[in-house]
Design a protein around this motif. Structure first.
Motif, PDB file in Angstrom:
ATOM      1  N   ALA A   1      38.671  -3.381  77.363  1.00 25.59           N
ATOM      2  CA  ALA A   1      39.681  -3.534  78.205  1.00 25.59           C
ATOM      3  C   ALA A   1      39.481  -5.347  78.999  1.00 25.59           C
ATOM      4  CB  ALA A   1      39.286  -2.461  79.416  1.00 25.59           C
ATOM      5  N   PRO A   2      40.702  -5.160  79.382  1.00 25.62           N
ATOM      6  CA  PRO A   2      41.169  -6.874  80.223  1.00 25.62           C
ATOM      7  C   PRO A   2      40.096  -6.870  81.876  1.00 25.62           C
ATOM      8  CG  PRO A   2      43.293  -5.368  80.436  1.00 25.62           C
ATOM      9  CD  PRO A   2      41.847  -4.714  79.607  1.00 25.62           C
ATOM     10  N   ALA A   3      39.312  -7.670  81.764  1.00 31.34           N
ATOM     11  CA  ALA A   3      38.787  -8.373  83.127  1.00 31.34           C
ATOM     12  C   ALA A   3      39.782  -7.484  84.336  1.00 31.34           C
ATOM     13  CB  ALA A   3      38.478  -9.731  83.095  1.00 31.34           C
ATOM     14  N   GLY A   4      38.340  -7.112  85.131  1.00 32.90           N
ATOM     15  CA  GLY A   4      38.742  -6.924  86.224  1.00 32.90           C
ATOM     16  C   GLY A   4      39.051  -5.295  86.250  1.00 32.90           C
ATOM     17  N   THR A   5      39.038  -4.582  85.002  1.00 35.36           N
ATOM     18  CA  THR A   5      39.429  -3.430  84.843  1.00 35.36           C
ATOM     19  C   THR A   5      37.601  -2.768  85.781  1.00 35.36           C
ATOM     20  OG1 THR A   5      40.562  -3.224  82.872  1.00 35.36           O
ATOM     21  CG2 THR A   5      39.272  -0.847  83.411  1.00 35.36           C
TER      22      THR A   5
END
Length: 342
Positions: A175-179
């Protein structure tokens, strides 16, 4: 990094396997661990537990290591929450939560999805009557993620109701960073348990190792039940997992390659006029007119294995692993023949 050499046989796009392969350091550690094959593995799983705790910044008493996250779903169904109340999960998702709940004699209530996403408001409302809650995040098979506000809501309700919230984060590394991830909330006092695996981003599916991270009280209950099968996590898997965690460069490259492959695949599907769902994982849900028929024809006539998401209660979509580009092109060409876009 190049994608790992494919096996002979059909194109394997059905099990969300890591097409980039495991860390070479993990494979080396696995081979070395075979030498004392007559010796039982460490029943405490001390080495991987320490490595996970160090990586995530939690205490070792907050970590349970098991034979894949599947074992942890079963252990949590056996050990956690009020058994007289229904276990709650969502419809249209990984069936293991329902299977384990019913196998241990617990009721299961499924909350409908909201346009392919977890309906956080409905799940939060259900916590009042639930004995335990299971969620998949990122979601399998849609690939969707929750935003911070919805995760906040679920954790707050778990804290208020005392209902254990078990979040299966098998695909979180993609998943993208910050998820949002459950680790962010472990200091909240809520009864939380995150399930992770070495099968996906770490590419160790054949060895079967997963881990839970959560409140020390919940993890202690898992350990109590796990005592009935003390050697379920084999020595080869334990050694490989420790080495895989240490090889951060390999994991970073897997993430990078997966992100590029995912963007290319969805773009190519769109170019052909075929709809797919946004994904934060190593698979994409591809829309088709009849997912059961498409799965059968792809295997029967084109030697391509995919997963009919209707098996999860998410009909009308195929879950397609991000395998080698040549296999994905084969898949798209075959779909154009058996399920042309109108």
């Amino acid at each position: 990094m190049t994608i790992a050499a494919p096996r002979t046989g059909p194109a394997r796009l059905h099990l969300s396997e890591n097409a980039h392969g495991a860390s070479p350091l993990a494979l080396l550690a696995a081979r070395k661990a075979l030498d004392p094959a007559a010796v039982y593995p460490d029943p405490a799983r001390s080495a991987p537990a320490k490595a996970v705790a160090a990586r995530l910044g939690v205490g070792e008493q907050q970590v349970a290591v098991a034979n894949g996250s599947d074992e942890l779903v079963l252990l949590s169904a056996l050990a956690l929450g009020d058994r007289d109340r229904p276990g709650v999960t969502t419809a249209g998702t990984f069936p293991g939560y329902r299977v384990c709940l019913t196998a241990v004699g617990r009721r299961c209530e499924e909350i409908p999805l909201d346009d392919g996403r977890v309906d956080a408001d409905a799940v939060a409302a259900a916590m009042e009557r639930a004995g335990i809650v299971y969620l998949c995040h990122p979601h399998n098979p849609s690939g969707a993620v929750l935003d911070r506000g919805r995760m906040d809501l679920l954790v707050e309700r778990a804290a208020v109701t005392g209902t254990p919230l078990v979040v299966d984060e098998a695909y979180l590394e993609f998943a993208p960073a910050g998820t949002p991830q459950l680790r962010d909330y472990l200091g909240s006092g809520a009864p939380l348990l995150s399930l992770r695996t070495f099968s996906k981003a770490y590419g160790l599916a054949a060895l079967r190792l997963g881990y839970a991270v959560g409140s020390a009280e919940l993890v202690a209950r898992l350990h109590e039940v796990q005592g009935t099968m003390p050697f379920s996590a084999n020595a080869v898997a334990q050694a490989a997992a420790v080495a895989a965690l240490a090889d951060r460069d390999h994991l970073d490259e897997v993430r990078r390659q997966n992100s590029l492959q995912r963007a290319w695949f969805r773009s190519e599907l769109a170019r052909r006029g075929r709809r797919s769902l946004p994904s934060a994982t190593n698979f994409v849900a591809v829309a088709v007119s009849d997912s059961a028929v498409a799965e059968r024809l792809l295997a029967q006539d084109h030697d391509i294995l995919v997963r009919d998401a209707g098996r999860f209660g998410f009909a009308g979509h195929l879950r397609v692993s991000l395998g080698p580009a040549k296999d994905l092109v084969r898949l798209m060409d075959a779909l154009d023949l058996i399920d042309p876009v109108r």
